[in-house]
Design a protein around this motif. Structure first.
Motif, short mmCIF file in Angstrom:
data_model
loop_
_atom_site.label_atom_id
_atom_site.label_comp_id
_atom_site.label_asym_id
_atom_site.label_seq_id
_atom_site.Cartn_x
_atom_site.Cartn_y
_atom_site.Cartn_z
N ILE A 120 0.85 -1.18 0.00
CA ILE A 120 0.00 0.00 0.00
C ILE A 120 0.89 1.24 0.00
O ILE A 120 1.95 1.26 0.61
N ILE A 160 -5.17 5.93 1.85
CA ILE A 160 -4.58 4.95 0.94
C ILE A 160 -4.71 5.42 -0.51
O ILE A 160 -5.81 5.72 -0.98
N ASP A 204 -3.37 0.17 -3.37
CA ASP A 204 -3.44 -1.06 -2.57
C ASP A 204 -3.40 -2.23 -3.55
O ASP A 204 -4.37 -2.52 -4.24
N ALA A 240 -2.40 -2.03 13.64
CA ALA A 240 -3.50 -1.84 12.69
C ALA A 240 -4.85 -2.02 13.37
O ALA A 240 -5.80 -1.28 13.12
N SER A 285 -6.17 0.92 15.22
CA SER A 285 -6.66 2.02 14.37
C SER A 285 -8.09 1.79 13.90
O SER A 285 -8.74 2.71 13.43
N ARG A 286 -8.59 0.54 14.04
CA ARG A 286 -9.91 0.21 13.51
C ARG A 286 -10.94 -0.12 14.59
O ARG A 286 -12.13 0.01 14.35
N ILE A 314 -8.25 -5.51 8.20
CA ILE A 314 -6.85 -5.07 8.37
C ILE A 314 -5.92 -6.20 7.95
O ILE A 314 -6.32 -7.36 7.86
N SER A 315 -4.68 -5.84 7.72
CA SER A 315 -3.65 -6.83 7.42
C SER A 315 -2.31 -6.27 7.90
O SER A 315 -2.24 -5.14 8.40
N LYS A 370 0.16 -5.16 6.29
CA LYS A 370 0.60 -3.94 5.59
C LYS A 370 -0.03 -2.69 6.22
O LYS A 370 0.59 -1.62 6.24
N ASN A 371 -1.26 -2.82 6.76
CA ASN A 371 -1.89 -1.68 7.42
C ASN A 371 -1.13 -1.30 8.68
O ASN A 371 -0.93 -0.11 8.98
N HIS A 381 0.85 2.30 9.42
CA HIS A 381 0.56 3.12 10.60
C HIS A 381 1.82 3.30 11.46
O HIS A 381 2.02 4.36 12.06
#
Length: 510
Positions: free
Chosen positions: A21, A33, A36, A124, A127-128, A291-292, A294-295, A299
């Protein structure tokens, strides 16, 4: 005029997918983003079956990363973080693979361990997630990746338990490939295998009443989509899917749900693993945040530019996992907290003398919390035992190098000083030797200030006078033993800083 922040990128060279990303930040630290991208890979299949990554897979990986490298150039991205996980980490030829990637794509890939992977995933997640989900309730989090499963427990906002098992979805498929051809009820065999690998974990988890069940990972997102849900899966809907899959062949699963090969290989193991852990909870829903890894990487990069509340939560998660290890090895928590407080105070007050930064401060904090774990093994040579315990732990967010440094800091928290005669110290790079020596010197002083384990010293103030550093102890009780020990432990600090240590004490009054 609005501050223009540089674009950043994160690359995950995973076992089943290679992903990237590219994002931009606003001055408030929010991530937008821009790109991606995701491509399938056979890295994990090669490693988990042959122990090495095949030449063809290496070539395909380099071609994918060449495309990513071009995107980085197109967006003029200079700050990026590229990581490799279990697929590369466990490959016998990983050094060759990384070198070929570097030469052919100009991308430097860092191999991270499972504890670092966990740190980024939970960054990640922070953040969610809705704040109260972790802050107010007991939550089981299962991070299902291709190579392994990370299980964690949050209670009242604190991370209190974490464990890693090598039963990832793709690894399961490859490990049990021979049995699949011989068994008439392969899903049942797979579930029994997972139960056998998680039996000890289940004994620990079975008495905990979980309110929430969170499942994260790329494969889990596929399950959520097939259940017709976005962020949550109703247990009733999942149970119907699970029971349906038990009587279907792989070909039927692939055709019915329109799965591509990489998804089809991991779909059944994902569902069965999810079911095994779901049985441990009383949850009526499975929360599946989008999320993964990479997220988390993106961050974390953003946190390096603009500090956010979530970055502090991530640091708290790391320290909570360190305390979990300390408690597991019977550490005297009251003493460890006092040593931690005093060590960080000394570090902060002598910053201009030692010249170390935030990462080294974290090393000292972890070393202070874990400095006495060796007593769990033996009172004799406890620092040697502590060295081995720390060296071979998986501590959230810390690399193998980080653990080596912290283990050495604790190793020299004795009357002994670092020596080139010690192969553990001699094997360090010159810069790392300096870091270990300076932090070991500070840890010696901090522990000396609570040598009686009575928390006598309320605080320490440090003042410089020429080439002298004056340490003034403030105490409610007579700190004679602490003062004497502090003076006797100051030689390493004097040697690495070039300063003379002077100790004074002042009483506190009501």
């Amino acid at each position: 005029m609005e501050l223009k922040l540089p674009l950043i990128a994160a690359i995950d060279v995973g076992s089943n997918y290679i992903q990237m990303i590219i994002a931009e930040l606003n001055p408030e630290g929010q991530v937008k983003i821009l790109e991606d991208v995701i491509q399938p890979t056979s890295i994990g299949r090669d490693t988990f079956t042959m122990g090495r990554i095949d030449r063809k897979t290496i070539q395909e990986t380099c071609e994918i990363l060449k495309g990513f490298s071009q995107l980085l150039k197109d967006y003029r991205v200079k700050d990026y973080h590229a990581v490799g996980t279990s697929g590369i980490r466990e490959a016998e030829n990983r050094e060759y693979v990384l070198e070929l990637i570097r030469l052919k794509t100009k991308i430097e890939v860092e191999i991270i361990n499972s504890a670092q992977e966990r740190f980024f995933m939970y960054r990640a997640l922070r953040s969610r997630l809705p704040g109260p989900l972790l802050a107010e309730q007991t939550t089981l989090i299962v991070n299902l990746a291709s190579g392994g499963v990370e299980t964690s427990i949050y209670e009242k906002g604190a991370l209190i338990f974490t464990e890693y098992l090598k039963i990832g979805s793709l690894r399961l498929r490859e490990t049990l490939a021979d049995l699949e051809a011989k068994s008439i009820n392969f899903p049942a065999v797979m579930e029994e295998f997972i139960d056998s690998k998680t039996s000890l974990l289940k004994r620990f988890l079975q008495d905990i009443k979980f309110t929430n069940f969170i499942m994260i990972g790329n494969e889990v997102r596929t399950v959520a989509n097939l259940c017709g849900e976005d962020q949550r899966i109703e247990v009733e809907d999942f149970t119907k899917l699970y029971e349906k899959l038990l009587i279907m062949t792989d070909d039927q699963i692939t055709r019915t749900y329109g799965l591509v090969k990489n998804q089809a290989d991991t779909f059944l193991p994902t569902v069965i693993t999810l079911h095994c852990f779901l049985k441990l909870t009383h949850a009526r829903q499975i929360y599946v945040p989008d999320i993964s890894l990479k997220n988390g990487l993106i961050h974390d990069l953003a946190d390096g530019l603009i500090e956010s509340p979530q970055s502090k939560d991530s640091l708290n998660d790391m320290i909570s996992s360190v305390w979990y290890i300390a408690n597991r090895f019977g550490a005297d928590r009251r003493h460890a907290e006092q040593v931690e407080k005093l060590a960080l105070s000394l570090f902060d007050q002598t910053g201009k003398i030692h010249g170390l930064g935030h990462q080294e401060r974290l090393y000292l904090q972890v070393a202070a919390i874990l400095h006495a774990v060796g007593y769990f093994i033996s009172f004799t040579d406890h620092q040697e035992h502590a060295y081995r315990i720390i060296r071979h732990r998986n501590i959230m967010g810390l690399s193998a190098r980080d653990l080596i440094l912290i283990a050495n800091i604790v190793r020299y928290n004795t009357q002994e000083s670092p020596s080139h005669q010690d192969e553990n110290y001699e094997g360090l790079m010159d810069r790392d030797k300096i870091v270990v020596s300076k932090l070991a010197a500070l840890l010696k002083l901090a522990e000396a200030l609570d040598v009686s384990h009575k928390n006598k010293v309320e605080k320490v103030e440090v003042h410089r006078k020429g080439e002298q550093l004056i340490f003034t102890m403030y105490s409610w009780q007579d700190p004679f033993l602490e003062e004497w020990t502090f003076q006797n432990c100051s030689s390493l600090f004097e040697e690495v800083t070039g300063m003379q240590v002077i100790v004074k004490r002042k009483g506190l009054s009501l």
